[in-house]
Scaffold this motif. Structure first.
Motif, PDB file in Angstrom:
ATOM      1  N   GLU A 120       0.831  -1.211   0.000  1.00 24.94           N
ATOM      2  CA  GLU A 120       0.000   0.000   0.000  1.00 24.94           C
ATOM      3  C   GLU A 120       0.862   1.257   0.000  1.00 24.94           C
ATOM      4  O   GLU A 120       0.539   2.246  -0.655  1.00 24.94           O
ATOM      5  CB  GLU A 120      -0.935  -0.001   1.219  1.00 24.94           C
ATOM      6  N   ARG A 142       0.797   4.070  -2.983  1.00 21.65           N
ATOM      7  CA  ARG A 142       0.510   5.492  -2.740  1.00 21.65           C
ATOM      8  C   ARG A 142       1.594   6.377  -3.325  1.00 21.65           C
ATOM      9  O   ARG A 142       1.315   7.396  -3.957  1.00 21.65           O
ATOM     10  CB  ARG A 142       0.366   5.751  -1.238  1.00 21.65           C
ATOM     11  N   ASP A 195      -2.860   2.001  -8.248  1.00 21.51           N
ATOM     12  CA  ASP A 195      -3.528   1.102  -7.321  1.00 21.51           C
ATOM     13  C   ASP A 195      -2.786  -0.224  -7.257  1.00 21.51           C
ATOM     14  O   ASP A 195      -1.886  -0.503  -8.038  1.00 21.51           O
ATOM     15  CB  ASP A 195      -5.011   0.907  -7.679  1.00 21.51           C
ATOM     16  N   ARG A 196      -3.192  -1.042  -6.305  1.00 22.51           N
ATOM     17  CA  ARG A 196      -2.509  -2.306  -6.033  1.00 22.51           C
ATOM     18  C   ARG A 196      -2.489  -3.228  -7.246  1.00 22.51           C
ATOM     19  O   ARG A 196      -1.508  -3.913  -7.510  1.00 22.51           O
ATOM     20  CB  ARG A 196      -3.227  -2.986  -4.860  1.00 22.51           C
ATOM     21  N   HIS A 249     -12.596  -5.706  -3.205  1.00 21.88           N
ATOM     22  CA  HIS A 249     -12.483  -4.853  -4.397  1.00 21.88           C
ATOM     23  C   HIS A 249     -13.130  -5.506  -5.609  1.00 21.88           C
ATOM     24  O   HIS A 249     -13.828  -4.851  -6.380  1.00 21.88           O
ATOM     25  CB  HIS A 249     -11.006  -4.569  -4.673  1.00 21.88           C
TER      26      HIS A 249
END
Length: 333
Positions: free
Chosen positions: A99, A103, A108-109, A200
């Motif tokens: 994470e 950032r 995004d992951r 998600h």
């Protein structure tokens, strides 16, 4: 993944590691330092075992990301932890590093090549194409539902449009509905569960469904407690603002506890946990909640009772499909 994003990730990682190596070859008094998108990582004091472990963990995750992005592969986030259990010790450590890097790279992951453990299921009048493998999945052909994977999927509009989407909080209720003929009675319906708080993949799947079938109602069925209400809110907030007004919380509504109890259908439980009471109070005070949902949650505060969905049908006196849900669906359609 777009090539420019891939190149940005690869170049940043390579540049970062090059700087790190250069620092290591400087004077002995100089400790390794790294700069990632303006964030400076320095070990200015004497490096102890903890610092060395932190540094190794970070570099290991970076190297894994570089390999995944370069080969356009995917890895489950739990896989990363189990690949070096002795290094990370706890999964939250590897998760936090992922994470942090996401950032700092402003991605995004999934763009780093990591996917979450799939947990949601769907069933009914849905077909979709896995964009990576090209396989087409027809959920009508599956008796126990299809696992919703955190991957690139494209939902295919079926010949018979979806009449409505029912999202249920729990896997036990999802399986009960399938086993008791819900999709036989409602042939063009779509059934989804996130098995608790949706991941998600489940939220993304519902988003895509809502865009493709932009006039199809979406109903949510949860336990009659504050956690169920918050799960309904999670589904609502995950949709585009233009589609949120299509979400209807079917219940189980707190105001129904009295009528259901009077029919000896439910086994209501007292709300004794102080944490739950605080959550109820905070929810009522929220400014982003519509008045009807706030009014329903106020019943928790007044009566201090809650109930699980299973209580409606477990004693056999009432059918979840033929009695409770049918009346609810007819009242909203």
């Amino acid at each position: 993944m777009l090539d420019n994003i891939r190149f940005k990730i690869l170049n940043t990682i390579e540049h970062l590691c090059m700087l790190c190596v250069e620092q290591m070859y400087k004077l002995p008094s100089t400790s390794p330092s790294m700069i990632l998108n303006g964030q400076n990582y320095e070990w200015n004091n004497k490096i102890d075992d903890k610092d060395r472990r932190n540094f190794t963990q970070y570099i290991y995750v970076l190297s894994t990301i570089h390999r995944l992005v370069r080969t356009q592969s995917r890895m489950n986030i739990r896989e990363l932890f189990y690949s070096q259990v002795n290094l990370f010790r706890h999964q939250r450590v590897s998760d936090n590093i992922i994470e942090q890097i996401a950032r700092h790279l402003c991605v995004d992951r999934r763009q780093l090549g990591f996917v979450a453990t799939a947990k949601g299921f769907c069933a009914g009048n849905i077909q979709y194409r896995n964009l990576r493998s090209g396989d087409i999945i027809d959920c009508n052909q599956l008796s126990n539902g299809q696992l919703i994977v955190d991957d690139d999927v494209e939902i295919i509009e079926t010949e018979h449009r979806i009449s409505f989407i029912l999202v249920v909080e729990k896997d036990t209720v999802f399986q009960h509905l399938l086993n008791n003929g819900f999709l036989i009675r409602y042939r063009n319906a779509c059934l989804i569960t996130g098995r608790g708080q949706p991941d998600h993949a489940t939220r993304s799947f519902l988003q895509q469904l809502s865009r493709l079938y932009n006039d199809t109602p979406i109903y949510i069925l949860t336990d009659c407690d504050i956690f169920g209400v918050l799960i309904a809110c999670t589904y609502q907030s995950s949709l585009n603002e233009n589609y949120r007004n299509r979400i209807r919380w079917l219940g189980v509504w707190p105001e129904e506890l009295i009528s259901l109890s009077s029919l000896t259908i439910s086994q209501t439980l007292p709300i004794t946990d102080e944490r739950e009471r605080r959550m109820i109070n905070r929810f009522i005070q929220r400014s982003d909640i519509n008045d009807e949902w706030r009014r329903q949650v106020s019943f928790f505060e007044q009566h201090q009772r809650k109930m699980e969905i299973e209580a409606i049908y477990e004693n056999g006196t009432k059918s979840l499909i033929d009695d409770y849900l049918h009346a609810k669906l007819m009242g909203h359609r």
